[in-house]
Design an enzyme around this catalytic site. Sequence first.
Site, PDB file in Angstrom:
ATOM      1  N   PRO A 188      -9.374  -3.957  16.889  1.00  0.00           N
ATOM      2  CA  PRO A 188     -10.060  -5.138  16.366  1.00  0.00           C
ATOM      3  C   PRO A 188     -11.561  -4.940  16.167  1.00  0.00           C
ATOM      4  CG  PRO A 188      -8.464  -5.797  18.017  1.00  0.00           C
ATOM      5  CD  PRO A 188      -8.491  -4.299  18.028  1.00  0.00           C
ATOM      6  N   GLU A 244      -7.647   4.700   5.293  1.00  0.00           N
ATOM      7  CA  GLU A 244      -8.230   5.995   5.655  1.00  0.00           C
ATOM      8  C   GLU A 244      -9.763   6.005   5.583  1.00  0.00           C
ATOM      9  OE1 GLU A 244      -5.269   5.719   5.107  1.00  0.00           O
ATOM     10  OE2 GLU A 244      -4.082   7.542   5.352  1.00  0.00           O
ATOM     11  N   GLN A 279     -10.535  -3.761 -31.160  1.00  0.00           N
ATOM     12  CA  GLN A 279     -11.400  -2.745 -30.575  1.00  0.00           C
ATOM     13  C   GLN A 279     -11.690  -2.993 -29.108  1.00  0.00           C
ATOM     14  OE1 GLN A 279     -14.905  -2.351 -33.002  1.00  0.00           O
ATOM     15  NE2 GLN A 279     -13.828  -1.251 -34.628  1.00  0.00           N
ATOM     16  N   ARG A 312       2.590  -6.753 -28.071  1.00  0.00           N
ATOM     17  CA  ARG A 312       2.068  -8.115 -28.110  1.00  0.00           C
ATOM     18  C   ARG A 312       1.205  -8.338 -29.344  1.00  0.00           C
ATOM     19  NH1 ARG A 312       2.709 -13.388 -26.623  1.00  0.00           N
ATOM     20  NH2 ARG A 312       0.688 -14.405 -26.281  1.00  0.00           N
ATOM     21  N   THR A 353       0.142   0.838  10.373  1.00  0.00           N
ATOM     22  CA  THR A 353       1.176   1.022   9.354  1.00  0.00           C
ATOM     23  C   THR A 353       2.482   1.505   9.975  1.00  0.00           C
ATOM     24  OG1 THR A 353      -0.479   1.527   7.667  1.00  0.00           O
ATOM     25  CG2 THR A 353       1.767   2.265   7.239  1.00  0.00           C
ATOM     26  N   SER A 400     -14.534   2.574   1.395  1.00  0.00           N
ATOM     27  CA  SER A 400     -15.389   3.267   0.431  1.00  0.00           C
ATOM     28  C   SER A 400     -16.772   3.526   1.006  1.00  0.00           C
ATOM     29  CB  SER A 400     -15.508   2.449  -0.862  1.00  0.00           C
ATOM     30  OG  SER A 400     -14.278   2.407  -1.551  1.00  0.00           O
ATOM     31  N   ALA A 447     -12.990  -1.744  16.193  1.00  0.00           N
ATOM     32  CA  ALA A 447     -13.219  -0.332  15.859  1.00  0.00           C
ATOM     33  C   ALA A 447     -12.319   0.030  14.691  1.00  0.00           C
ATOM     34  CB  ALA A 447     -12.941   0.568  17.057  1.00  0.00           C
TER      35      ALA A 447
END
Length: 376
Positions: free
Chosen positions: A123, A360, A276, A265, A153, A363, A125
């Site tokens: 929690p 992991e 474009q 579409r 996980t 960012s 760390a």
Amino acid sequence: MTEFDDLIEVLRDFIRREVMPAEAGIDESDEIPGRLIAQAKEMGLYGYALPAEFGGLGLSVEQQVLLTIELGYTSPAFRSLFGTNNGIAGQVLVLAGTEGQRKQWLPRLASGEVVASFALTEPDAGSDPSRLVTSAIADGDGWVIDGLKRYITNAPAADVFMVFARTDPAAPPGKGIGVFVVPAGLDGVSVAAKDHKMGQAGAWTADVSFSGVRVPRDALVGEAAAAGYSTAMRSLAHGRLIIAALCAGVAARLIDESVTYARERSQGGHPIADYQLVQAMLADSQTEYMAARALVLDAADRYDAGTDQRLAPSAAKYFASEAVGRIADRAVQIHGGSGYMRGVPVERLYRDVRLFRIYEGTSQIQQLVIAREMLR
């Protein structure tokens, strides 16, 4: 064709023929169908990154990356089934385990008989696990572990946990931390209810508490009671490359969904692909995908060669996870209102990819790792 090429072809066909049709059901039920789990085991996916001598496929990191890019083309939850066995949990044993620990656990991980979890985050760390407070106190011929781990996980399905705990309470951050093999069935191990996440349904996470959990002396991974933090960092570096590859695979899927939709579409009597602004978004996404894929493969080559196993994995994970977020955003934009509706692949993937910027190491952690390596 090589044996690995054959594996990739079989996997690509399996993903498109079996897994992709199940995506909506996985998102709705928060569960991977049992038949897909069984097929993953038969294909050796639970041990593709584990050594062949212990029943794995023994793939190089470059091959692992190429395989993961294929896995990224479908729901990230499918890869998560066996991701920790091959990745951050299994790599703890590959990198630091004793011969006895490898012989006892790796064949069972590789076959899928056992599911492993990597119990590092706490929690207080998360992105800075050097300050974890879970304790492992030597007691007679064993250890007693106490603490709480968060967002773990595969915890609800785990048979064994790689638990990082402080063995020396007086040591500074990043020091005095060991890692222990803790079977899920031991007294004092408790797994909470599954977390309710924004995305990645079918990939289960949960809190895990350890209350007076007694493990034998040889539950300590390796020989050193203070080597856990360095083992975690090495495992995470490998994991960052795999997450980067997964991002590249999801990016490829998002682009294909966007191109198909743009061709089919029409608006004002013209395919939206003629506009474009749509073309510009497709071009930006394709360029970022190609850059991410190239960076991941280059980083994998450096990792296999042993020339860079820190900076390059962080750079690849940082760029690819940020890029796939932008690609997902453009995919929803290209789809317009329909891209915001549940049941549309790009809407689901938009929710799924947000987690990659956290997995992991966030960012922001990758920025620190990259800069520190540059300034050494």
